[in-house]
Design a protein around this motif. Structure first.
Motif, short mmCIF file in Angstrom:
data_model
loop_
_atom_site.label_atom_id
_atom_site.label_comp_id
_atom_site.label_asym_id
_atom_site.label_seq_id
_atom_site.Cartn_x
_atom_site.Cartn_y
_atom_site.Cartn_z
N GLY D 265 0.82 -1.22 0.00
CA GLY D 265 0.00 0.00 0.00
C GLY D 265 0.84 1.25 0.00
N ALA D 266 0.26 2.31 0.52
CA ALA D 266 0.91 3.60 0.46
C ALA D 266 0.56 4.40 1.70
CB ALA D 266 0.45 4.36 -0.79
N LEU D 267 1.46 5.28 2.07
CA LEU D 267 1.17 6.19 3.17
C LEU D 267 0.03 7.10 2.76
CD1 LEU D 267 4.65 7.37 4.48
CD2 LEU D 267 2.93 6.05 5.72
N PRO D 268 -0.86 7.39 3.69
CA PRO D 268 -1.90 8.39 3.37
C PRO D 268 -1.28 9.78 3.31
CG PRO D 268 -2.03 7.76 5.68
CD PRO D 268 -0.96 6.89 5.07
N ARG D 269 -1.94 10.64 2.56
CA ARG D 269 -1.56 12.04 2.58
C ARG D 269 -2.25 12.75 3.74
NH1 ARG D 269 1.05 13.41 -1.88
NH2 ARG D 269 0.87 11.63 -3.27
N ASP D 270 -1.57 13.72 4.28
CA ASP D 270 -2.22 14.57 5.28
C ASP D 270 -2.83 15.75 4.53
OD1 ASP D 270 -3.12 15.73 7.54
OD2 ASP D 270 -1.15 16.42 8.24
N LEU D 271 -4.11 15.71 4.30
CA LEU D 271 -4.74 16.76 3.51
C LEU D 271 -4.83 18.05 4.31
CD1 LEU D 271 -7.49 14.63 1.77
CD2 LEU D 271 -5.33 15.45 0.80
N PRO D 272 -4.65 19.17 3.64
CA PRO D 272 -4.56 20.44 4.35
C PRO D 272 -5.88 20.86 4.98
CG PRO D 272 -4.70 20.83 2.00
CD PRO D 272 -4.58 19.33 2.19
N PRO D 273 -5.80 21.65 6.03
CA PRO D 273 -7.02 22.21 6.64
C PRO D 273 -7.83 22.99 5.62
CG PRO D 273 -5.12 22.60 8.04
CD PRO D 273 -4.59 22.05 6.75
N GLN D 274 -9.12 23.05 5.86
CA GLN D 274 -10.01 23.89 5.06
C GLN D 274 -10.76 24.77 6.06
OE1 GLN D 274 -10.50 22.96 1.11
NE2 GLN D 274 -8.47 22.92 1.98
N PRO D 275 -10.14 25.87 6.43
CA PRO D 275 -10.72 26.65 7.52
C PRO D 275 -12.10 27.21 7.21
CG PRO D 275 -8.68 27.67 6.69
CD PRO D 275 -8.83 26.37 5.99
N ALA D 276 -12.44 27.35 5.94
CA ALA D 276 -13.78 27.87 5.63
C ALA D 276 -14.87 26.94 6.13
CB ALA D 276 -13.93 28.07 4.12
N VAL D 277 -14.54 25.68 6.26
CA VAL D 277 -15.53 24.74 6.80
C VAL D 277 -15.11 24.24 8.18
CG1 VAL D 277 -16.47 24.04 4.57
CG2 VAL D 277 -14.46 22.85 5.49
N PHE D 278 -14.14 24.93 8.78
CA PHE D 278 -13.72 24.63 10.16
C PHE D 278 -13.14 23.22 10.28
CE2 PHE D 278 -18.05 26.73 10.46
CZ PHE D 278 -17.54 27.99 10.19
N ALA D 279 -12.41 22.81 9.28
CA ALA D 279 -11.81 21.48 9.33
C ALA D 279 -10.29 21.63 9.30
CB ALA D 279 -12.28 20.63 8.14
N PRO D 280 -9.61 21.34 10.38
CA PRO D 280 -10.11 20.77 11.63
C PRO D 280 -10.57 21.84 12.63
CG PRO D 280 -7.74 20.85 11.71
CD PRO D 280 -8.14 21.41 10.38
N ASP D 281 -10.51 23.11 12.24
CA ASP D 281 -10.92 24.15 13.17
C ASP D 281 -10.96 25.46 12.39
OD1 ASP D 281 -11.26 24.45 16.28
OD2 ASP D 281 -10.19 26.26 15.63
N TYR D 282 -11.68 26.41 12.94
CA TYR D 282 -11.68 27.76 12.39
C TYR D 282 -10.26 28.35 12.45
CZ TYR D 282 -12.82 32.75 12.17
OH TYR D 282 -12.87 34.08 11.85
N ALA D 283 -9.55 27.99 13.47
CA ALA D 283 -8.19 28.50 13.65
C ALA D 283 -7.29 27.31 13.93
CB ALA D 283 -8.14 29.51 14.78
#
Lengths: 321, 321, 321, 321, 321, 321
Positions: D265-283
């Motif tokens: 298999g393969a290592l997962p990517r760490d997908l970047p935050p999407q602050p507009a939807v608060f993922a993983p947080d607003y800040a």
């Protein structure tokens, strides 16, 4: 039991520009709460569950017989949807590997393409499946008939709106026809309620308040009198329709008529394969070859024995000459 | 389009001891994922959506025609449920004010009594409505046929289990018949897959592994050959069945047959009113009077023109003497 | 990806008196809104959808790891239901034709018998299927953790009620274990929220307000410390659990612990065939023979290579001696 | 029980142009009737409910083991959807007050943004939640296997169609991989049915009729032999796979193989935050600081202990040097 | 029981450019799991089911009273959707026969036009109907309050996202208001949990972490103090709110206040007919005439007795001069 | 907006013998397609979506005002269900560890006990949640009114059947009252249709055909004239009711009346805690103590300020002396 006839209630135009968003809107007339699945299944279950039918047979016959016509309506809605989806993927070379469905991304109901073979689904215009919860069959005759009048009213509303939203020729041919025939059912149930209770529901016609004869695509059916005829969809049964479906048409005043047997209708079209979605196969010619061999083996003629609207003569027709 | 015939595919016994829990179990054969609504609607939609049907007409004819038979199966399941629910509320004086349904509290499906008129619902044995999500119509012929074989297998499983759970005579007559007819459909789809792909699915028969002829209630149908006959449910169409439904029966080795027209079947029973649930009315005699007047007014004979199993001769029969 | 281990998280008693109504109640812990399907799928989707996980890895590891344990919980619920349904149909001669399921008519969930093979369903105690609508995955870490704390609270409530309603030994063994393990998850999420926001959710414990150690069937697990251990269900990953799952247990004050690897658990039982429902076959001995031949052909030993709780030694065990 | 490994079954490309309509189409492979939730849960429940497993263990092992692989498939589908949604809202300053989601209005599944954090939902391509009603677990081994073969066939159909509709690199990498692996499962179930009944389902391959090796994105996996390998997803269990998964590959004739352990298999990517939807947080930076403090407090290294595809070395990797 | 007041909680702008996609997004705030139907029905059922209410009346009063406010919230969401859909079909001559809805094909929720009269539906943004399954009413006070806090948190998340996605003035006025009022409910439930358990949930505010006062459309409501006031929506009841809703506002530190009676709110607008969808009729002037006659007959004034925002004076107002 | 009044529309008897199966049947009147949730939400949405309301205000006022009464009906149905479930688990010592719910296994709706706290659910008698799909709001005034007449007819049917099935005093008090009030709504909608279209629906009364005054439990309400009064549920609005709700009662010929303000109704009962289901807590006395402290702290009197039917005087009453 039923006998099936391989004809449509009305003629639909051949495929033209595909219209996936329009096809999705037309799904409301298939699987919506007021779609044809609902009219079919409501009257069907009511006829199955009808108690004491001998004592009030004219009403039993009415419901059972209209149920039979509704089967032809889900058939016609499906034919319209199939027509409108034809050509949405390229017919030639439209097979994976490739992106034959790329243009359909984000358009209409994705399951028309992913789950189905560019064909009708048992869903409404929001992709929500039809549900048996839409069937009302209380067993109380007056109540069931009142429901049916209301159901036809809602159905007429939805047909008018789909008419306004979708101008694809197949959708217009469909709605033009269904408005006329649904109108007959609406009258039939209103008359039935009137005869049982004295409530003159026919004074509510037309409802919604636009007369059907303002719809150009309905006009040709009205010209043939389809707005005042109830067909008896049975070889020998349901003869007591005449005791209920009678009297003046609520809008035109013409005398309502019961006619034995189904309308002449029209031959269905044989819609072309859509290989991008494997309908009827990734390589349709291969299964056609097999079918041909089977035909031969079974002593059937080389040409299909059945006629289709776009298919020239059938073997049977030819033989008949 | 369809023509409807007011006969059942098979004879059911008259109402006897009511069995609301049994009726609820039988609902699985109506509205369960593998019930007759599913077989009906799967084949119906597949036939509607069939592309390139002329090129592989034997297969189109097969699916379209089996769809037609399935209509008679939902009808028979409904008749069995109605039979089993008859008498669950007292026929005489069983009207509110009173507690005519008290004995039904906590038994079976409460909506049989509260929502319906002691009649069949479009639900499964858990009271969950049938859903259009159960319809599979990929457009890919081999895949649809494979699905259909699997669907019939699941349906056979469920029929056997309902047989084991419910020994009410109507349920047994129902399952005994459906096992035979469903078995024919299972064979038909297996053969179709075999002819198209070479996969010998018929070696899987019977599945589940109990031979149908061990079921006493199936025996009389097998004796009449119903296990090897595919009826052509159409006046003139679907003639190419013979190219697919042929060869030896996978269990008995007998030659499979196509027979024109529906089985003779049986007259339906006219089940008695259940006034406690207002079916067909709180005061059935009042609407019967109205119906009688309407009959007269329409020039119909005093007696119903249609025969029922429990109704003596119909007016038509009498006239025919 | 996952590796599967053929062991249960806890030991369940062997089948005893069947309890179909109890099995139906236990379904709430499988497919109810607060059942184990919900805990499994909520944490699983949250871990899949976790953004910026490197930056807050202790929290990612926590959610992803608890998700892994929940798989073992749906497994255990299923095992309990299967245990409780075993014997509900007669093992010997319990095949159609016959009425082997007659005693089950009107008892519990009819689909346990008709649709399934006396096995667990993906439904709640009302026969309503679990739905993806129960998955909450907002992507907002604090909000997801708050949800999870609340979900575990609801789950604990439902486990306690099932405990009170069903005293079948398998149900009690199940709920006794799940109460302890769910309690650990409840603590984990409360602590996580506390660390991120300062809100001391742990002051809400126990919620519902009955201490778990009053439950006799939980006691043996508490004695082993299972109420304060978070297992790391991974060969090498999710190592940062320790940064969150730490500090005093909210009820006992003991220090919370992370332990590498799964609990020892217990061998599953091999539940006996139920031929009346064709599980695993109408004639189990026939497929057993085939399996035996295949084993031989593949060079496997005559005896199954795997051990089961009720099965004596496995071939592997024997070889190991 | 399971152990979870923080790796994906296959490598996916990094986020590129966001494709919300494509992500919506891919949802069919997650929560559709033939999506990976269905394959996962069908096999999982069948393994849970398997009776008499010792007597036919090769088949139990087969189903239980394929269930384990399917977990990795819902994981990969989710990863693809997340990848395709990344960047759909602006990463910088994309927070309310503002209109960061304005461009997403009317595109794709609105709940990807409103309910979720630009992440995968447990729904199909019509926004309809996956339902436990999709789980088939009859307990009858032959029937369950037949179902599974059919399920994989439907799944293959849907994967091909999504391939054709969505050319986003993540979708193509996903479908290219799933087609190969699903093909292996399709073979496995066909072989199992064949061994039990003699029905040669493998003559139906490929179905749909396009060979997988025509799919460019599948090719690299085929080159590595992934089309003929069944991985044993367990440290020690499910060893009797070899008794069923054997013989020639139905398309290539190569010998089928069982391989111990999961694919690399393969290592997962760490997908970047999407602050507009608060993922993983607003800040996101604020919770990252907290996490860092917790790490330190727990004696963990400053760098995350786990590696991700886009994250350089993990602390563990570094230490290992 | 309730008394209804024909005023909205807040003022909405008049119809401007129609925004069907925006209206569809706003549906999430109506029928989504975290929409206002959910807040309304959760608190309503909890208040109905509250046992031992005298003993803990401050909490009963809190839940029952917030339930009352939520009714005004579903009203306001509906008003916003109706505003946004106004003008989507042409007002003049927009009747069949014609294609008045053609521009709406493929945009937003088709049922806004086909099933409804350009009005709000009881659905979420995916066209999925709200379901009673969203109601949580465990009877356990702490658990219900915890749920409610979480529900308000999810609701706040969704409102913020709709704010970001839809910049139609009506949507912004709606979300600006709901964020403030929902924030008050979030505080109320957090405080209630704190008082019962000691858990300081208020330290989690704001959650999601963006302060409401950053939302320009919320600012005017904050200026009026609406962020710290709980209205008592009852003539005489629910007086013990003050025992729970007290102490400092978690973000601003201001003292929380209970105010008797509802907010002044705003007169609703009388949105114009949309004859293309027959709302309120195909020929609105005809039913208006009938209404006028009825008014006269009943001795009512010629002008409507009620005021609307856009309607000039009402008869009552005029009389009052 | 609404104001809530803490009184029931009618008096219910105190808890007596618990009746879980009866409570389940009564759920049909809450969450069934024709239950009070449906009447409430249909009229509520229709009033929200009403276009051109000034021009036809008498009809707007009618629908909006009846909507308001329906809120009181879901409240009363819930109160009856709660009453019937009271005592189903032992009040004293009925806490886990124990088997306080054992007697409820297999009786009624299991979620009454497992998910809820012996309280009403938002479900029908089959445990199926109410759904927004039951809301019909076409915007076409005549059609909406026709629907409403039909809806009330179906509701009356279901109430009569629940009356017949459940003789628990609370169920009878409920149905006796709802039959009278639903009858008024049925008349109101029939009259409205008549006034707009000329169709004399009132000739259909009573439907189902049993006169309400045959129901003993309805008699006392009829004696008070409740069968001919429409209450105006608003302080100042909805004054134009009188233009529609007028003329003779269809059954008795008495003049219909509009009365300002709600009926006097009855104080609700404070139903006792059910600690076995943690309602309102596992240890109700603990939270009562907290509430008492809060009351004191807020300057409220020691006794609850509100009266309940079974609670002696309220503090307010006392003070008023």
């Amino acid at each position: 039991m039923i006998l099936r006839i391989d004809r449509l209630g009305a003629e639909l135009p051949p495929p033209s520009d595909p219209d996936p968003e329009g096809a999705n809107a037309v799904q409301e007339l298939m699987g919506g709460r007021f779609g044809e699945m609902s009219t079919l299944m409501n009257y069907t279950f009511q006829s199955f569950n009808f108690r004491g039918r001998q004592s009030v047979r004219p009403f039993y016959d009415l419901i059972a017989n209209i149920a039979a016509e509704e089967y032809g309506h889900i058939e016609l809605v499906a034919a319209a949807i199939n027509t409108m989806l034809t050509g949405a993927s390229p017919a030639a070379n439209g097979k994976p590997p490739g992106d034959a469905l790329a243009a359909m991304k984000g358009r209409g109901n994705p399951q028309h393409f992913i789950a189905g073979g560019q064909g009708a689904l048992c869903q409404d215009s929001n992709g929500k499946p039809w549900t048996g919860d839409y069937v009302f069959s209380s067993g109380d005759l007056v109540e069931d008939l009142t429901h049916n009048f209301f159901l036809e009213t809602g159905a007429r509303n939805n047909k008018l709106k789909v008419y306004e939203m979708v101008d694809h020729p197949a959708a217009r041919a469909l709605t033009g026809y269904l408005l006329v025939r649904g109108g007959v059912h609406q009258i039939a149930y209103a008359r039935a309620v009137e005869l049982l209770t004295g409530a003159d529901l026919t004074s509510m016609f037309p409802t919604p308040r636009i007369p059907t004869d303002k719809i150009p695509e309905s006009q040709k059916h009205i010209d043939k009198g389809l707005h005042k005829i109830l067909y008896r969809f049975s070889p020998d049964d349901y003869n007591e329709l005449t005791a209920v479906f009678r009297g003046p048409h609520p809008e035109t005043g013409e005398e309502l008529e019961v006619q034995d047997g189904p309308p002449e209708g029209a031959l269905p079209r044989d819609l072309p394969p859509q290989p991008a979605v494997f309908a009827p196969d990734y390589a349709p010619e291969e299964i056609a070859e097999i079918a041909q061999r089977l035909r031969k083996h079974a002593g059937l003629p080389d040409q299909p024995t059945a006629a289709v609207a776009n298919g020239g003569e059938s073997a049977a027709d030819k033989a008949a000459r």
